[in-house]
Design a protein around this motif. Sequence first.
Motif, PDB file in Angstrom:
ATOM      1  N   CYS A 182       1.027  -1.303   0.368  1.00 24.54           N
ATOM      2  CA  CYS A 182       0.288  -0.230   0.042  1.00 24.54           C
ATOM      3  C   CYS A 182       0.937   1.454  -0.040  1.00 24.54           C
ATOM      4  CB  CYS A 182      -0.705  -0.499   1.000  1.00 24.54           C
ATOM      5  SG  CYS A 182      -0.228   0.410   2.972  1.00 24.54           S
ATOM      6  N   VAL A 183       0.082   2.119  -0.587  1.00 28.81           N
ATOM      7  CA  VAL A 183       1.143   3.614  -0.625  1.00 28.81           C
ATOM      8  C   VAL A 183       0.786   4.479   0.101  1.00 28.81           C
ATOM      9  CG1 VAL A 183       1.516   5.685  -2.105  1.00 28.81           C
ATOM     10  CG2 VAL A 183       1.794   3.302  -2.628  1.00 28.81           C
ATOM     11  N   VAL A 184       0.994   4.714   1.197  1.00 32.80           N
ATOM     12  CA  VAL A 184       1.089   6.033   2.031  1.00 32.80           C
ATOM     13  C   VAL A 184       1.583   7.486   1.992  1.00 32.80           C
ATOM     14  CG1 VAL A 184       0.361   4.141   3.922  1.00 32.80           C
ATOM     15  CG2 VAL A 184       2.942   5.656   3.471  1.00 32.80           C
ATOM     16  N   GLU A 185       1.670   8.206   2.835  1.00 29.92           N
ATOM     17  CA  GLU A 185       1.744   9.406   2.938  1.00 29.92           C
ATOM     18  C   GLU A 185       1.950  10.175   4.309  1.00 29.92           C
ATOM     19  OE1 GLU A 185       0.099  13.360  -0.030  1.00 29.92           O
ATOM     20  OE2 GLU A 185      -0.486  13.704   2.429  1.00 29.92           O
ATOM     21  N   TYR A 186       3.263  10.583   4.263  1.00 25.68           N
ATOM     22  CA  TYR A 186       3.756  10.940   6.194  1.00 25.68           C
ATOM     23  C   TYR A 186       5.016  11.774   5.981  1.00 25.68           C
ATOM     24  CZ  TYR A 186       8.283   8.555   3.580  1.00 25.68           C
ATOM     25  OH  TYR A 186       9.290   8.299   2.763  1.00 25.68           O
ATOM     26  N   GLU A 187       5.172  12.229   6.641  1.00 26.43           N
ATOM     27  CA  GLU A 187       5.945  13.322   7.623  1.00 26.43           C
ATOM     28  C   GLU A 187       7.595  12.170   7.810  1.00 26.43           C
ATOM     29  OE1 GLU A 187       4.379  15.955   9.553  1.00 26.43           O
ATOM     30  OE2 GLU A 187       2.973  17.063   8.432  1.00 26.43           O
ATOM     31  N   LEU A 188       8.976  12.790   8.101  1.00 26.23           N
ATOM     32  CA  LEU A 188       9.760  12.562   8.387  1.00 26.23           C
ATOM     33  C   LEU A 188      10.358  12.698   9.753  1.00 26.23           C
ATOM     34  CD1 LEU A 188      11.510   9.401   7.331  1.00 26.23           C
ATOM     35  CD2 LEU A 188      12.981  11.294   6.977  1.00 26.23           C
ATOM     36  N   GLY A 189      10.201  11.907  10.598  1.00 26.34           N
ATOM     37  CA  GLY A 189      10.812  12.061  12.245  1.00 26.34           C
ATOM     38  C   GLY A 189      11.557  11.731  12.444  1.00 26.34           C
ATOM     39  N   LEU A 190      11.773  12.091  13.658  1.00 29.03           N
ATOM     40  CA  LEU A 190      13.588  10.845  14.962  1.00 29.03           C
ATOM     41  C   LEU A 190      12.633  10.814  15.809  1.00 29.03           C
ATOM     42  CD1 LEU A 190      15.947  13.400  14.128  1.00 29.03           C
ATOM     43  CD2 LEU A 190      15.791  11.689  12.945  1.00 29.03           C
ATOM     44  N   ASP A 191      13.147   9.820  16.335  1.00 26.65           N
ATOM     45  CA  ASP A 191      12.924   8.796  17.384  1.00 26.65           C
ATOM     46  C   ASP A 191      13.982   9.194  18.929  1.00 26.65           C
ATOM     47  OD1 ASP A 191      15.064   7.214  16.805  1.00 26.65           O
ATOM     48  OD2 ASP A 191      14.226   5.290  16.944  1.00 26.65           O
ATOM     49  N   LYS A 192      13.666   8.953  19.803  1.00 22.22           N
ATOM     50  CA  LYS A 192      14.810   9.242  20.429  1.00 22.22           C
ATOM     51  C   LYS A 192      15.757   8.451  20.029  1.00 22.22           C
ATOM     52  CE  LYS A 192      11.094   8.312  24.386  1.00 22.22           C
ATOM     53  NZ  LYS A 192      11.074   8.083  26.140  1.00 22.22           N
ATOM     54  N   LYS A 193      16.304   8.051  19.769  1.00 23.10           N
ATOM     55  CA  LYS A 193      18.280   7.501  19.288  1.00 23.10           C
ATOM     56  C   LYS A 193      17.889   8.056  17.750  1.00 23.10           C
ATOM     57  CE  LYS A 193      18.241   3.344  21.951  1.00 23.10           C
ATOM     58  NZ  LYS A 193      17.430   1.606  21.785  1.00 23.10           N
ATOM     59  N   SER A 194      17.347   8.874  17.356  1.00 24.05           N
ATOM     60  CA  SER A 194      17.467   9.921  16.177  1.00 24.05           C
ATOM     61  C   SER A 194      17.411   9.893  15.301  1.00 24.05           C
ATOM     62  CB  SER A 194      19.395  10.197  16.346  1.00 24.05           C
ATOM     63  OG  SER A 194      18.679  11.931  17.654  1.00 24.05           O
ATOM     64  N   ARG A 195      16.634   8.158  14.929  1.00 19.01           N
ATOM     65  CA  ARG A 195      16.658   7.149  13.987  1.00 19.01           C
ATOM     66  C   ARG A 195      15.275   7.215  13.672  1.00 19.01           C
ATOM     67  NH1 ARG A 195      16.546   1.357  17.506  1.00 19.01           N
ATOM     68  NH2 ARG A 195      15.054   2.376  18.185  1.00 19.01           N
ATOM     69  N   PRO A 196      15.405   7.708  11.529  1.00 17.37           N
ATOM     70  CA  PRO A 196      14.409   7.915  11.387  1.00 17.37           C
ATOM     71  C   PRO A 196      13.211   7.157  11.181  1.00 17.37           C
ATOM     72  CG  PRO A 196      15.935   6.949   9.476  1.00 17.37           C
ATOM     73  CD  PRO A 196      16.225   7.195  10.916  1.00 17.37           C
ATOM     74  N   HIS A 197      11.839   7.837  11.223  1.00 14.98           N
ATOM     75  CA  HIS A 197      10.290   6.989  11.208  1.00 14.98           C
ATOM     76  C   HIS A 197       8.999   8.070  11.017  1.00 14.98           C
ATOM     77  CE1 HIS A 197       9.911   9.231  15.022  1.00 14.98           C
ATOM     78  NE2 HIS A 197       8.704   8.879  15.058  1.00 14.98           N
ATOM     79  N   ALA A 198       8.553   7.300  10.960  1.00 13.49           N
ATOM     80  CA  ALA A 198       7.248   7.848   9.943  1.00 13.49           C
ATOM     81  C   ALA A 198       6.481   8.230  10.768  1.00 13.49           C
ATOM     82  CB  ALA A 198       6.626   6.816   8.944  1.00 13.49           C
ATOM     83  N   ILE A 199       5.809   9.785  10.525  1.00 10.28           N
ATOM     84  CA  ILE A 199       4.704  10.218  11.522  1.00 10.28           C
ATOM     85  C   ILE A 199       3.959  10.878  10.241  1.00 10.28           C
ATOM     86  CG2 ILE A 199       6.357  10.295  13.454  1.00 10.28           C
ATOM     87  CD1 ILE A 199       6.657  13.593  12.046  1.00 10.28           C
ATOM     88  N   ASN A 200       2.651  11.761  11.172  1.00  7.86           N
ATOM     89  CA  ASN A 200       1.775  11.472  10.734  1.00  7.86           C
ATOM     90  C   ASN A 200       1.466  11.163   9.266  1.00  7.86           C
ATOM     91  OD1 ASN A 200       1.343  14.127  11.979  1.00  7.86           O
ATOM     92  ND2 ASN A 200       2.856  15.031  12.015  1.00  7.86           N
ATOM     93  N   VAL A 201       1.253   9.842   9.363  1.00  4.28           N
ATOM     94  CA  VAL A 201       0.089   8.738   8.122  1.00  4.28           C
ATOM     95  C   VAL A 201      -0.424   8.621   7.890  1.00  4.28           C
ATOM     96  CG1 VAL A 201       1.985   6.520   7.589  1.00  4.28           C
ATOM     97  CG2 VAL A 201       2.542   7.840   8.753  1.00  4.28           C
TER      98      VAL A 201
END
Length: 208
Positions: free
Chosen positions: A49-68
């Motif tokens: 599936c195709v999603v739209e997202y913003e790129l955020g960082l977790d507590k360990k500065s790893r990228p993760h998708a937010i506001n998906v």
Amino acid sequence: MARYQGRLTEWHDGKGYGFIQGITDARHKAVFLHIKNFKQQGPRPIVGCVVEYELGLDKKSRPHAINVCYVKANQVQQPQPITIKMTKALAWHPMYIVMVIYWVSLFVLSAFAMLPSLSLMVIMLVNAYTYWAYYKDKQASIQQDNRISEQHLLLMCALGGWTAAWFAGQNFRHKTQKQPFKHYYYLSILANIGLVAFSVFVLQFSGF
């Protein structure tokens, strides 16, 4: 904040997370996605599936998708309602024989006052509660909500709710394959039968 589109390349539905491959930005190789990071709760995602997202960082500065959010609504897994469905294969299940013997024995023992008063009613109430607990736990597993502990479910089975637990497990397809829970479930049946036998022994030989 910039928004990107990506395709879900890996998804573990039971744990509620997966990874996105960027479409609009090829640098996004494996962006972590958790079910809680969707803008709104809704259908479960599926691989591809195709999603739209913003790129955020977790507590360990790893990228993760937010506001998906989903780009195409037809590329999602529609939630399966919890239905009560018994198959023909269950009609001759050996557990039926065990349960019939169990309940007939309870009624006979109760009729001849060989069980403590109200025991039969208490066991019925425990079964009703156990069935409800399985239903709520199944809902919680689907919605990624707070679960009912396995220890609590097994305790209810040991107190006599194992018959309702079996029906609930089959009807809701819940905890029928998980190990070691399945082994503990069968041990809870033996524990309950032992508890009933002990109650009969105490009542008959204690002088009450």
